[in-house]
Design an enzyme around this catalytic site. Structure first.
Site, mmCIF file in Angstrom:
data_model
loop_
_atom_site.group_PDB
_atom_site.id
_atom_site.type_symbol
_atom_site.label_atom_id
_atom_site.label_comp_id
_atom_site.label_asym_id
_atom_site.label_seq_id
_atom_site.Cartn_x
_atom_site.Cartn_y
_atom_site.Cartn_z
ATOM 1 N N VAL A 92 0.813 -1.209 0.000
ATOM 2 C CA VAL A 92 0.000 0.000 0.000
ATOM 3 C C VAL A 92 0.850 1.265 0.000
ATOM 4 O O VAL A 92 0.546 2.230 -0.687
ATOM 5 C CB VAL A 92 -0.958 0.008 1.215
ATOM 6 N N CYS A 93 1.926 1.273 0.735
ATOM 7 C CA CYS A 93 2.722 2.488 0.933
ATOM 8 C C CYS A 93 3.233 3.156 -0.343
ATOM 9 O O CYS A 93 3.295 4.368 -0.395
ATOM 10 C CB CYS A 93 3.874 2.215 1.879
ATOM 11 N N PRO A 94 3.610 2.413 -1.372
ATOM 12 C CA PRO A 94 4.163 3.086 -2.548
ATOM 13 C C PRO A 94 3.232 4.124 -3.163
ATOM 14 O O PRO A 94 3.685 5.134 -3.675
ATOM 15 C CB PRO A 94 4.429 1.955 -3.539
ATOM 16 N N THR A 95 1.925 3.897 -3.086
ATOM 17 C CA THR A 95 1.011 4.837 -3.730
ATOM 18 C C THR A 95 1.119 6.222 -3.125
ATOM 19 O O THR A 95 1.159 7.209 -3.851
ATOM 20 C CB THR A 95 -0.445 4.335 -3.640
#
Length: 129
Positions: free
Chosen positions: A47-50
């Site tokens: 989730v974090c990359p977005t």
């Protein structure tokens, strides 16, 4: 927990800049600018990359507003460096390695029992509040 109008906790730490350079940064270096400091749980999660990439995509808009972006998680700068190198590329702003968890704790986003930061975004004014 910090509140609106209260002085933002000062911080120093190592950060990855330009995808591969490790540099010491200090919140005092950014006095006179708006700071958008955001926390995310961990590198190498799905989730974090977005959110990191969305900040990168809006970088020019932040710069027009005299604002800098700083990302932070409890991972080491070496984990950040590998993640940026292998998956994300240059995000265009420093990613702080808060391995001691002090910054996350000072900003009230640390889940002590899990040892990770929750997501949190703090907008700090040019005077440090």
């Amino acid at each position: 927990m910090i509140t609106i109008g209260q002085a933002a906790p000062k911080f120093t730490g190592q950060a990855v800049v330009n995808k591969s350079e490790i540099r010491e940064i200090n919140s005092a270096d950014y006095l006179g600018k708006w700071i958008v400091l955001f926390f995310y749980p961990l590198d190498f999660t799905f989730v974090c990359p977005t959110e990191l990439l969305q900040f990168r995509d809006k970088m020019s808009e932040f710069q027009k507003l005299n604002a800098v972006i700083l990302g932070c998680s409890v991972d080491s700068v070496y984990s950040h460096k590998k993640w940026l190198s292998d998956e994300l590329g240059d995000v265009g702003y420093p990613i702080i390695g808060d391995i001691t968890k002090r910054i996350a704790r000072d900003y009230g986003v640390l889940l002590e029992d899990k040892g990770i930061a929750t997501r949190g975004t703090f907008i700090i004014d040019p005077e440090g509040h």
